[in-house]
Scaffold this active site. Structure first.
Site, PDB file in Angstrom:
ATOM      1  N   TRP A  99      34.890 -60.158  27.103  1.00  0.00           N
ATOM      2  CA  TRP A  99      35.870 -59.377  27.857  1.00  0.00           C
ATOM      3  C   TRP A  99      36.006 -57.940  27.343  1.00  0.00           C
ATOM      4  O   TRP A  99      36.592 -57.099  28.007  1.00  0.00           O
ATOM      5  CB  TRP A  99      37.237 -60.057  27.800  1.00  0.00           C
ATOM      6  N   HIS A 156      27.974 -56.894  17.695  1.00  0.00           N
ATOM      7  CA  HIS A 156      27.763 -56.306  19.029  1.00  0.00           C
ATOM      8  C   HIS A 156      27.410 -54.829  18.863  1.00  0.00           C
ATOM      9  O   HIS A 156      27.926 -54.157  17.964  1.00  0.00           O
ATOM     10  CB  HIS A 156      29.030 -56.470  19.878  1.00  0.00           C
ATOM     11  N   GLY A 192      29.269 -59.345  30.038  1.00  0.00           N
ATOM     12  CA  GLY A 192      30.389 -58.410  29.885  1.00  0.00           C
ATOM     13  C   GLY A 192      31.137 -58.242  31.199  1.00  0.00           C
ATOM     14  O   GLY A 192      31.950 -59.084  31.581  1.00  0.00           O
ATOM     15  N   GLY A 193      30.823 -57.164  31.926  1.00  0.00           N
ATOM     16  CA  GLY A 193      31.548 -56.807  33.148  1.00  0.00           C
ATOM     17  C   GLY A 193      31.784 -57.963  34.109  1.00  0.00           C
ATOM     18  O   GLY A 193      32.907 -58.170  34.593  1.00  0.00           O
ATOM     19  N   GLY A 251      26.205 -52.743  30.346  1.00  0.00           N
ATOM     20  CA  GLY A 251      27.154 -51.984  31.168  1.00  0.00           C
ATOM     21  C   GLY A 251      26.509 -50.938  32.054  1.00  0.00           C
ATOM     22  O   GLY A 251      27.195 -50.073  32.594  1.00  0.00           O
TER      23      GLY A 251
HETATM   24  P1  PGA Z   1      27.504 -56.190  30.421  1.00  0.00           P
HETATM   25  O1  PGA Z   1      27.884 -56.351  28.858  1.00  0.00           O
HETATM   26  O2  PGA Z   1      27.285 -57.581  30.946  1.00  0.00           O
HETATM   27  O3  PGA Z   1      28.703 -55.516  31.038  1.00  0.00           O
HETATM   28  O4  PGA Z   1      26.276 -55.375  30.494  1.00  0.00           O
HETATM   29  C1  PGA Z   1      27.249 -57.281  28.045  1.00  0.00           C
HETATM   30  C2  PGA Z   1      27.783 -57.198  26.644  1.00  0.00           C
HETATM   31  O5  PGA Z   1      28.063 -56.099  26.157  1.00  0.00           O
HETATM   32  O6  PGA Z   1      27.935 -58.241  25.969  1.00  0.00           O
END
Ligand code: PGA
Length: 250
Positions: free
Chosen positions: A10, A94, A233-234, A172
């Site tokens: 998140w 990360h 992520g998103g 992202g």
């Molecule tokens: P994303 O992020 O799916 O928004 O590209 C992945 C992450 O940073 O774990």
């Protein structure tokens, strides 16, 4: 057979109230999947999210953790605090932690070892920049990150760890790695683990792909032989997270 994992990351999103609202919306739709589902949430959301998933198989993870057990580290969260709050996973290393908070390989290794000591499964992130990919040094760079993260980790513990390959240029950006690119690196990571620990551990360790995973690319990525799911992520903040978890039906 390795059980697939889909973990949502998140990041710095969702107040506690919003977090509970999102989990309540997703929870029932996620039921009945063979995939292990993990919500990795901001520290302040952990307790309400643990409460909201308590009658389900969904696990809760943290996004970071300090390697010390307690003391004068203003603003940090200890492994004991996570365990006591019901956390079973923690994302470590990360690229955003490495880039914005100066975490280096040594710091990440300490965190990995401490998480293991506390029975929390680390999701260890690695991944190259676009420059490194263009220079052709991706595999060497990732090998260095993996070797560092697993320093002094025992074989049985290594087998239970989760690794997330996240090319920085795909995070992202909407620019997902192709399934071929992702498989190539995940296969190399498994070979690396084989070199360090032997075949048994390499066969057990779960390797995820992360970076712009969404409902339309999840199936192809997750069906690669060395990809055991995703770190999302998103899309983990949207209802299509359920479609990613149910990728087999896509
Ligand atoms: P994303 O992020 O799916 O928004 O590209 C992945 C992450 O940073 O774990």
């Amino acid at each position: 057979m390795r059980k697939k994992i889909v973990a949502g990351n998140w990041k710095m999103n969702m107040t506690p109230k919003e977090a509970v609202g999102l989990v309540n919306k997703l929870r029932d739709k996620l039921a009945g999947s063979d995939v292990e589902v993990v919500f990795c949430v901001p520290a302040i959301d952990i307790i309400p999210v643990v409460e909201a998933v308590k009658d389900t198989d969904i696990k809760v993870g943290a996004e970071n953790m300090h390697y010390e057990e307690k003391g004068a580290f203003t603003g940090e969260i200890s492994p004991g605090m996570l365990v006591d709050s019901g956390v079973s996973y923690v994302i470590l290393g990360h690229s955003e932690r490495r880039q914005y908070f100066g975490e280096d390989d040594d710091c990440i290794n300490r965190k990995v070892r401490k998480a293991i000591e506390y029975g929390i499964t680390p999701i260890i992130c690695c991944g190259e920049t676009i420059q490194q990919r263009e220079e052709g040094i991706t595999l060497d760079f990732i090998k260095k990150q993996i070797n560092a993260a697993f320093t002094q980790v025992l074989p049985d513990d290594a087998a239970d760890c989760v690794i997330a390959y996240e090319p920085i240029w795909a995070i992202g950006t909407g620019r997902v790695a192709t399934s071929k690119q992702a498989q190539e690196v995940c296969e190399a990571i498994r070979c690396n683990i084989r070199e360090l620990y032997g075949d048994d551990v390499a066969t057990k360790v779960r390797i995820l792909y992360g970076g712009s995973v969404n409902a339309s690319n999840a199936k192809e990525l997750f069906e690669q032989p060395d990809i055991d799911g995703g770190l999302v992520g998103g899309a983990s903040l949207r209802p299509d997270f359920c479609d990613i978890v149910k990728y087999e039906g896509a």
